[in-house]
Design an enzyme around this catalytic site. Structure first.
Site, mmCIF file in Angstrom:
data_model
loop_
_atom_site.group_PDB
_atom_site.id
_atom_site.type_symbol
_atom_site.label_atom_id
_atom_site.label_comp_id
_atom_site.label_asym_id
_atom_site.label_seq_id
_atom_site.Cartn_x
_atom_site.Cartn_y
_atom_site.Cartn_z
ATOM 1 N N HIS A 103 0.845 -1.200 0.000
ATOM 2 C CA HIS A 103 0.000 0.000 0.000
ATOM 3 C C HIS A 103 0.883 1.254 0.000
ATOM 4 O O HIS A 103 1.904 1.305 0.689
ATOM 5 C CB HIS A 103 -0.904 0.006 1.236
ATOM 6 C CG HIS A 103 -2.022 1.000 1.154
ATOM 7 N ND1 HIS A 103 -1.856 2.338 1.434
ATOM 8 C CD2 HIS A 103 -3.330 0.849 0.802
ATOM 9 C CE1 HIS A 103 -3.012 2.966 1.273
ATOM 10 N NE2 HIS A 103 -3.917 2.085 0.889
ATOM 11 N N GLU B 291 0.579 4.075 1.398
ATOM 12 C CA GLU B 291 0.757 4.693 2.718
ATOM 13 C C GLU B 291 1.929 4.056 3.462
ATOM 14 O O GLU B 291 2.772 4.755 4.032
ATOM 15 C CB GLU B 291 -0.517 4.561 3.551
ATOM 16 C CG GLU B 291 -0.390 5.170 4.947
ATOM 17 C CD GLU B 291 -1.607 4.935 5.817
ATOM 18 O OE1 GLU B 291 -1.441 4.706 7.033
ATOM 19 O OE2 GLU B 291 -2.743 4.986 5.291
#
Length: 344
Positions: A125, A127
């Site tokens: 991901h 993030e």
């Protein structure tokens, strides 16, 4: 006949971080300059298509934005990206969610203090990749309980450093609690930081409550969205759950016998799509509940016989009798003397 019931979560839709990011994009567009986003600013293809229609360009390389304003996505980026932006003199706006930025700063501080950091989340991901890009010490990522156990047994079993635990903002609160309890038993020097977004916690809790009262749970949002998938995962053990991106996908769902539906949505789902799903859902349920003319005709001629036991609903109370709906064309009446021997 049970009236169809649709419950929509109050916490469904855009979160603070997404709203903030989109406001930055629109403000940049007002400047009249070219606007670039470094990767998809949020995980919702309908929002991205809308922004593209307004002239926003989505790029993968910082160098492509030298002639305009660059928007850093809400998921954040690593320190090296900031350094490249500044070295090229590119004008930019940082739409990194403040809660994500907090974890980035934590990763930087913990490494400088000699800690090894375990991140609970998806290693692929953006993030998580951005957080790792700010770390100044060793970072390990585990998304599931099995990955966490393997990590502690094989990779950092005999660590002499301090161990710290943090989480992706959209991580599952239930798995987070289990991870903390497990690591407390493994490392006596554990430092843990609950970095899951409060909105994520509240959204999943409300979704599960609605699922408990529903036959079907609809989760609206992008299939690439982590928080949307986590919402779906939270509801699946409770009732039948379907993840969909828009109202058109409702035509693929079997609603036979369904009279109670719950609706929630991920943090990047636009309010307009949530409303469209609710409206079409209501139309579908109402149409499936309508009786055919033949059924209504048969219902109107329903009869009962002396001695037959039936269930009825009291519809009116008078001084001398009560009216009862027993499903026939005309109401039934029960005189007072058949209900009580007490005068008056």
């Amino acid at each position: 006949m049970k009236k169809p019931l649709i419950r929509t979560a109050k916490t469904a839709g855009f979160c603070f971080g997404v709203k903030r990011a989109l406001e930055m994009v629109m403000k940049a567009l007002e400047s009249g300059k070219k606007v670039y986003c470094l990767g998809p600013i949020i995980h919702n293809r309908y929002v991205l298509e809308d922004l593209s229609g307004h002239g926003v360009r989505f790029i993968e390389n910082v160098e492509d934005a030298v002639d305009g304003i660059l928007i850093i996505r809400s998921h954040g980026v690593g320190r090296d990206v900031y350094e490249k932006i500044e070295s090229l003199g590119i004008e930019y706006a940082d739409a990194t969610c403040p809660r994500v930025r907090k974890i980035q700063m934590l990763a930087e501080k913990l490494g400088s203090s000699g800690y090894e950091l375990i991140l609970a989340g998806n290693a692929e991901h953006p993030e998580i990749k951005g957080i790792i890009g700010h770390a100044t010490g060793p970072v390990f990522v585990a998304d599931t309980s099995d990955e966490l156990i393997e990590l502690t047994e094989k990779r950092i079993k005999d660590s002499n450093c301090g161990i710290a635990l943090a989480a992706q903002t959209t991580y599952s609160p239930d798995i987070w609690k289990k991870s903390v309890n497990y690591l407390k038993r493994v490392y006596t020097n554990l430092q843990f930081f609950d970095t899951i977004c409060r909105v994520t916690v509240d959204r999943q809790a409300e979704a599960k409550q609605i699922a408990l009262r529903s036959q079907l749970m609809l989760v609206i949002g992008g299939r690439d969205s982590s928080n949307t998938r986590k919402l779906s995962d939270a509801c699946m053990p409770i009732c039948r759950t379907v993840l969909l991106e828009n109202e058109d996908e409702l035509s693929n769902i079997d609603f036979d016998g369904i009279t109670e539906v719950g609706i929630t949505a991920g943090a990047s789902a636009p309010e307009a799509i949530i409303k469209k799903v609710g409206v079409k859902m209501s139309e579908i349920l109402n149409s499936t509940e309508e009786m055919s003319f033949e059924e209504m005709l048969e219902q109107s001629f329903k009869t009962i016989y002396n001695g037959e036991k039936v269930r009825g609903v009291v519809t009116a109370i008078a001084p001398t009798e009560i009216a009862v709906d027993v499903g026939t064309k005309h109401a039934g009446y029960v005189p007072l003397n058949e209900l009580t021997d007490v005068p008056g």
